[in-house]
Design a protein around this motif. Structure first.
Motif, PDB file in Angstrom:
ATOM      1  N   GLU A   1      -0.374   4.312  12.844  1.00 40.50           N
ATOM      2  CA  GLU A   1       0.304   5.472  12.261  1.00 40.50           C
ATOM      3  C   GLU A   1      -0.389   6.742  12.765  1.00 40.50           C
ATOM      4  OE1 GLU A   1       3.125   5.751  10.275  1.00 40.50           O
ATOM      5  OE2 GLU A   1       2.669   7.743  11.030  1.00 40.50           O
TER       6      GLU A   1
ATOM      7  N   GLY B   1       0.870  -1.183   0.000  1.00 35.96           N
ATOM      8  CA  GLY B   1       0.000   0.000   0.000  1.00 35.96           C
ATOM      9  C   GLY B   1       0.899   1.224   0.000  1.00 35.96           C
ATOM     10  N   THR B   2       1.042   1.849  -1.193  1.00 30.60           N
ATOM     11  CA  THR B   2       1.976   2.972  -1.321  1.00 30.60           C
ATOM     12  C   THR B   2       1.188   4.274  -1.427  1.00 30.60           C
ATOM     13  OG1 THR B   2       3.454   1.406  -2.380  1.00 30.60           O
ATOM     14  CG2 THR B   2       4.051   3.702  -2.607  1.00 30.60           C
ATOM     15  N   GLY B   3       0.359   4.528  -0.416  1.00 30.68           N
ATOM     16  CA  GLY B   3      -0.407   5.774  -0.366  1.00 30.68           C
ATOM     17  C   GLY B   3       0.306   6.752   0.546  1.00 30.68           C
TER      18      GLY B   3
ATOM     19  N   LYS C   1     -13.955   9.237   9.326  1.00 28.09           N
ATOM     20  CA  LYS C   1     -13.994   7.791   9.047  1.00 28.09           C
ATOM     21  C   LYS C   1     -13.723   6.993  10.321  1.00 28.09           C
ATOM     22  CE  LYS C   1      -9.886   5.966   7.168  1.00 28.09           C
ATOM     23  NZ  LYS C   1      -9.466   4.918   8.059  1.00 28.09           N
ATOM     24  N   ASP C   2     -12.710   7.393  11.066  1.00 28.19           N
ATOM     25  CA  ASP C   2     -12.341   6.607  12.242  1.00 28.19           C
ATOM     26  C   ASP C   2     -13.354   6.777  13.374  1.00 28.19           C
ATOM     27  OD1 ASP C   2     -10.234   5.701  10.797  1.00 28.19           O
ATOM     28  OD2 ASP C   2      -8.724   6.951  11.761  1.00 28.19           O
TER      29      ASP C   2
ATOM     30  N   GLN D   1      -9.462  -3.957   1.180  1.00 26.49           N
ATOM     31  CA  GLN D   1      -8.042  -3.889   0.756  1.00 26.49           C
ATOM     32  C   GLN D   1      -7.165  -4.745   1.666  1.00 26.49           C
ATOM     33  OE1 GLN D   1      -6.702   0.207   0.039  1.00 26.49           O
ATOM     34  NE2 GLN D   1      -8.755   0.801  -0.603  1.00 26.49           N
TER      35      GLN D   1
ATOM     36  N   LYS E   1      -0.332  -1.270   9.677  1.00 27.32           N
ATOM     37  CA  LYS E   1      -0.291   0.174   9.939  1.00 27.32           C
ATOM     38  C   LYS E   1      -1.644   0.810   9.637  1.00 27.32           C
ATOM     39  CE  LYS E   1       3.964   2.435  10.342  1.00 27.32           C
ATOM     40  NZ  LYS E   1       3.477   2.996  11.579  1.00 27.32           N
TER      41      LYS E   1
ATOM     42  N   GLY F   1      -5.629   1.195   2.265  1.00 26.51           N
ATOM     43  CA  GLY F   1      -6.730   2.035   2.750  1.00 26.51           C
ATOM     44  C   GLY F   1      -7.792   1.232   3.500  1.00 26.51           C
TER      45      GLY F   1
ATOM     46  N   VAL G   1       5.066  -1.710  -2.327  1.00 26.15           N
ATOM     47  CA  VAL G   1       4.224  -2.470  -3.262  1.00 26.15           C
ATOM     48  C   VAL G   1       2.871  -1.767  -3.382  1.00 26.15           C
ATOM     49  CG1 VAL G   1       3.162  -4.746  -3.666  1.00 26.15           C
ATOM     50  CG2 VAL G   1       5.309  -4.588  -2.364  1.00 26.15           C
TER      51      VAL G   1
ATOM     52  N   VAL H   1      -4.970  -8.185   0.625  1.00 26.18           N
ATOM     53  CA  VAL H   1      -3.558  -8.423   0.949  1.00 26.18           C
ATOM     54  C   VAL H   1      -3.424  -9.770   1.669  1.00 26.18           C
ATOM     55  CG1 VAL H   1      -1.561  -7.590   2.267  1.00 26.18           C
ATOM     56  CG2 VAL H   1      -3.041  -5.951   1.084  1.00 26.18           C
TER      57      VAL H   1
ATOM     58  N   LYS I   1       0.529   4.457 -10.419  1.00 27.07           N
ATOM     59  CA  LYS I   1       1.253   5.026  -9.292  1.00 27.07           C
ATOM     60  C   LYS I   1       2.688   4.486  -9.240  1.00 27.07           C
ATOM     61  CE  LYS I   1      -0.872   5.911  -5.224  1.00 27.07           C
ATOM     62  NZ  LYS I   1      -1.526   5.660  -3.940  1.00 27.07           N
TER      63      LYS I   1
ATOM     64  N   GLY J   1       1.929   4.671   3.401  1.00 25.51           N
ATOM     65  CA  GLY J   1       2.917   3.713   2.919  1.00 25.51           C
ATOM     66  C   GLY J   1       4.141   4.377   2.316  1.00 25.51           C
TER      67      GLY J   1
ATOM     68  N   ASP K   1      -1.696  -0.327  -7.866  1.00 27.80           N
ATOM     69  CA  ASP K   1      -1.957   0.735  -8.824  1.00 27.80           C
ATOM     70  C   ASP K   1      -0.744   0.908  -9.752  1.00 27.80           C
ATOM     71  OD1 ASP K   1      -2.277   3.186 -10.087  1.00 27.80           O
ATOM     72  OD2 ASP K   1      -3.251   4.125  -8.371  1.00 27.80           O
TER      73      ASP K   1
HETATM   74  N1  LIG Z   1      -3.647   9.563   5.450  1.00 27.53           N
HETATM   75  C1  LIG Z   1      -3.420   9.789   6.729  1.00 27.53           C
HETATM   76  O1  LIG Z   1      -3.227  10.930   7.172  1.00 27.53           O
HETATM   77  C2  LIG Z   1      -3.374   8.641   7.696  1.00 27.53           C
HETATM   78  C3  LIG Z   1      -2.805   8.841   8.971  1.00 27.53           C
HETATM   79  C4  LIG Z   1      -2.769   7.760   9.867  1.00 27.53           C
HETATM   80  C5  LIG Z   1      -3.327   6.554   9.507  1.00 27.53           C
HETATM   81  N2  LIG Z   1      -3.897   6.399   8.285  1.00 27.53           N
HETATM   82  C6  LIG Z   1      -4.446   5.096   7.933  1.00 27.53           C
HETATM   83  O2  LIG Z   1      -3.505   4.436   7.098  1.00 27.53           O
HETATM   84  C7  LIG Z   1      -4.184   3.651   6.093  1.00 27.53           C
HETATM   85  C8  LIG Z   1      -3.738   4.097   4.715  1.00 27.53           C
HETATM   86  O3  LIG Z   1      -4.146   5.424   4.520  1.00 27.53           O
HETATM   87  P1  LIG Z   1      -3.635   6.269   3.272  1.00 27.53           P
HETATM   88  O4  LIG Z   1      -4.164   7.636   3.461  1.00 27.53           O
HETATM   89  O5  LIG Z   1      -2.195   6.071   3.094  1.00 27.53           O
HETATM   90  O6  LIG Z   1      -4.436   5.526   2.097  1.00 27.53           O
HETATM   91  P2  LIG Z   1      -4.243   5.684   0.527  1.00 27.53           P
HETATM   92  O7  LIG Z   1      -5.574   5.433  -0.057  1.00 27.53           O
HETATM   93  O8  LIG Z   1      -3.518   6.948   0.224  1.00 27.53           O
HETATM   94  O9  LIG Z   1      -3.255   4.489   0.143  1.00 27.53           O
HETATM   95  C9  LIG Z   1      -3.638   3.163   0.126  1.00 27.53           C
HETATM   96  C10 LIG Z   1      -2.863   2.480  -0.996  1.00 27.53           C
HETATM   97  O10 LIG Z   1      -3.061   1.083  -0.918  1.00 27.53           O
HETATM   98  C11 LIG Z   1      -3.119   0.589  -2.243  1.00 27.53           C
HETATM   99  N3  LIG Z   1      -3.729  -0.760  -2.247  1.00 27.53           N
HETATM  100  C12 LIG Z   1      -5.034  -1.082  -2.155  1.00 27.53           C
HETATM  101  N4  LIG Z   1      -5.181  -2.421  -2.168  1.00 27.53           N
HETATM  102  C13 LIG Z   1      -3.935  -2.941  -2.271  1.00 27.53           C
HETATM  103  C14 LIG Z   1      -3.443  -4.267  -2.343  1.00 27.53           C
HETATM  104  N5  LIG Z   1      -4.249  -5.297  -2.297  1.00 27.53           N
HETATM  105  N6  LIG Z   1      -2.113  -4.441  -2.469  1.00 27.53           N
HETATM  106  C15 LIG Z   1      -1.269  -3.390  -2.530  1.00 27.53           C
HETATM  107  N7  LIG Z   1      -1.687  -2.095  -2.453  1.00 27.53           N
HETATM  108  C16 LIG Z   1      -3.007  -1.882  -2.329  1.00 27.53           C
HETATM  109  C17 LIG Z   1      -3.906   1.620  -2.999  1.00 27.53           C
HETATM  110  O11 LIG Z   1      -3.717   1.527  -4.377  1.00 27.53           O
HETATM  111  C18 LIG Z   1      -3.320   2.904  -2.385  1.00 27.53           C
HETATM  112  O12 LIG Z   1      -2.211   3.349  -3.137  1.00 27.53           O
HETATM  113  C19 LIG Z   1      -5.659   3.831   6.370  1.00 27.53           C
HETATM  114  O13 LIG Z   1      -6.098   2.802   7.205  1.00 27.53           O
HETATM  115  C20 LIG Z   1      -5.721   5.154   7.133  1.00 27.53           C
HETATM  116  O14 LIG Z   1      -6.833   5.237   7.980  1.00 27.53           O
HETATM  117  C21 LIG Z   1      -3.916   7.404   7.367  1.00 27.53           C
END
Ligand SMILES: NC(=O)c1ccc[n+]([C@@H]2O[C@H](COP(=O)([O-])OP(=O)(O)OC[C@H]3O[C@@H](n4cnc5c(N)ncnc54)[C@H](O)[C@@H]3O)[C@@H](O)[C@H]2O)c1
Length: 430
Positions: A152, A7-9, A264-265, A98, A119, A85, A29, A102, A35, A12, A32
């Protein structure tokens, strides 16, 4: 250490780049293709201060790489972080699709013992579900894998800073091998490490977000009372902040909380409580207050422009859920624009980073090239995100451009006295 991040969001990529900078070899990994291909070619999938440089540096030094191939990513790793996500379902529950994807993919690719650290913010029961899926697929807990919850706490907009300066690291695991390895990984960050059970770690994450949301709803309630009695909420917050029992963070009055996490949380926590037969009334009130605060902004505009907004032109500055990000997920600015459009208003909008993303969510908006174009001939200028660029606006130029000298500042970035002296009818929040 060798690390895989699935999950490279936002979470990640920041975690991956940060861990690489600490000297680890990290493979990020994602499913997408666009991405991952972009990252391989040096294109960032989103804007986050300082991240592009951190990614480029670690990529060129061969400590950070990207793949869509989960086997390739996980094979060399000792620790696999899951950072996919966990969005809201319609009823507020966390959507675990998601995470489940995984967990389905992992048994096919695990070659040696791995520590799997989640995470993503996930409800109680998720770790057990993942363990069940892995064991059903033939893997053995403690021989093939162990699992932990490592929440996180980064803030978008300050995510890189937060990675290197965490207020605390929480490790939810009762397994000494896992604890020792994760301790070693996070040791260079010099932060207090809290060891606890996975369930308590999950509750720390949910409670932290609920508390932050609660502070925002609280100060907004106080701000609305300040509006009525003629007090200044910024000074009230300042007066509160000196008291160590209260602390100073998250006491900025405004339009409420949006973004990808707090709402959401909170909803997931409410739903989780409900499933355990408990009605979390206080948490529901935090959300109700947030909805009320959004309506207050629309109400303020109507007070200024008259009961109907039909054909009124509203210049909006700020579309992202906060400054220094291009993230518009659950941005209140988007929500407020939709409410105003429902009332017949015409919207001209500008944001330093979030226009491309907003175009996917909004229709019938004239997106502008700069704040001045958004202000031109508008009946009211509405500030919805606290970008530095807006704090430095040439207000004399704005004065010449606006149709009416009305400014509603939903994030309290301006000095009310100064604006009033300049001839604007100015309203902040509180
Ligand atoms: N964004 C924040 O500020 C933040 C802060 C703390 C915690 N979180 C938590 O962290 C988690 C991730 O949040 P985010 O904002 O980074 O999400 P995001 O949507 O930006 O990233 C999630 C990534 O996971 C990828 N993905 C989905 N299914 C997958 C799979 N099967 N294999 C590999 N990759 C896959 C998606 O393509 C996407 O790139 C969530 O649970 C969120 O609640 C987020």
């Amino acid at each position: 250490m060798n690390i895989a991040i699935i999950g490279t969001g936002y979470v990640g990529l920041v975690t991956g780049a940060g861990l690489a900078q600490l000297g680890n070899r990290v493979v990020c990994v994602d499913v997408d293709d666009e991405k991952i291909n972009g990252l391989k070619e040096g294109r960032m999938p989103f804007f986050e201060q300082g991240l592009a440089q951190l990614v480029a540096k670690n990529q060129s030094q061969k400590r950070l790489s990207f793949t869509t191939n989960i086997a390739e990513g996980t094979a060399p790793s000792e620790i696999i972080f899951i950072a996919v996500g966990t969005p809201s379902k319609k009823d507020g529950q966390a959507d675990l699709t998601q995470v489940i994807d995984v967990a389905r993919a992992l048994p096919k690719v695990l070659n040696t013992y791995k520590i799997i650290a989640i995470k993503s913010t996930v409800p109680i029961g998720t770790l057990e579900l993942v363990i069940q899926m892995l064991t059903k697929a033939g893997l053995k807990e403690s021989t093939d894998f162990d699992i932990a919850f490592a929440p996180e706490f980064l803030r978008e907009g300050d995510a890189v800073y937060d990675f290197f300066h965490p207020t605390r690291i929480v490790i939810g695991s009762s397994n000494s091998r896992v604890i020792q390895t994760l301790d070693e990984l996070f040791l260079p960050l010099n932060a207090p490490i809290i060891h606890t059970t996975p369930i308590t770690a999950q509750m720390i994450k949910y409670a932290a977000n609920a508390f932050l949301a609660s502070r925002i709803s609280f100060i907004n309630e106080i701000a609305n009372i300040c509006d009525k009695v003629g007090a200044d909420v910024a000074e009230v917050a300042n007066g509160l902040g000196y008291d160590k029992r209260l602390g100073e963070g998250y006491l900025s009055a405004g339009i409420g909380f949006g973004g990808p996490c707090l709402i959401k949380d909170l909803n997931a926590l409410i739903k989780m409580s409900e499933q355990q037969g408990y009605e979390a009334q206080y948490l529901k009130a935090i959300i109700d207050k947030n909805e009320h605060q959004i309506r207050q902004i629309v109400f303020k505009i109507k007070e200024l422009l008259g009961s109907t907004l039909y054909d009124k032109v509203i210049g909006v500055l700020g579309l992202t859920f906060k400054a220094n990000t291009n993230d518009v997920r659950t941005s209140l600015a988007i929500k407020i624009i939709r409410l105003l459009q429902n009332e017949g208003a015409m919207i001209k909008a500008y944001d330093p980073k979030g226009i491309k993303e907003s175009k996917e969510l909004l229709s019938r908006v004239k997106f502008c090239k700069d704040p001045y174009q958004a202000a031109e001939d508008a009946d009211v200028l509405l500030i919805l995100t606290a970008w530095e660029e807006f704090k430095e606006l040439d207000l004399n130029r704005i004065k010449k451009l606006l149709g009416k000298l009305f400014i509603i500042d939903g994030v309290n970035i301006f000095n009310s006295e100064k604006l009033r002296r300049m001839g604007f009818t100015y309203q902040g929040v509180g």
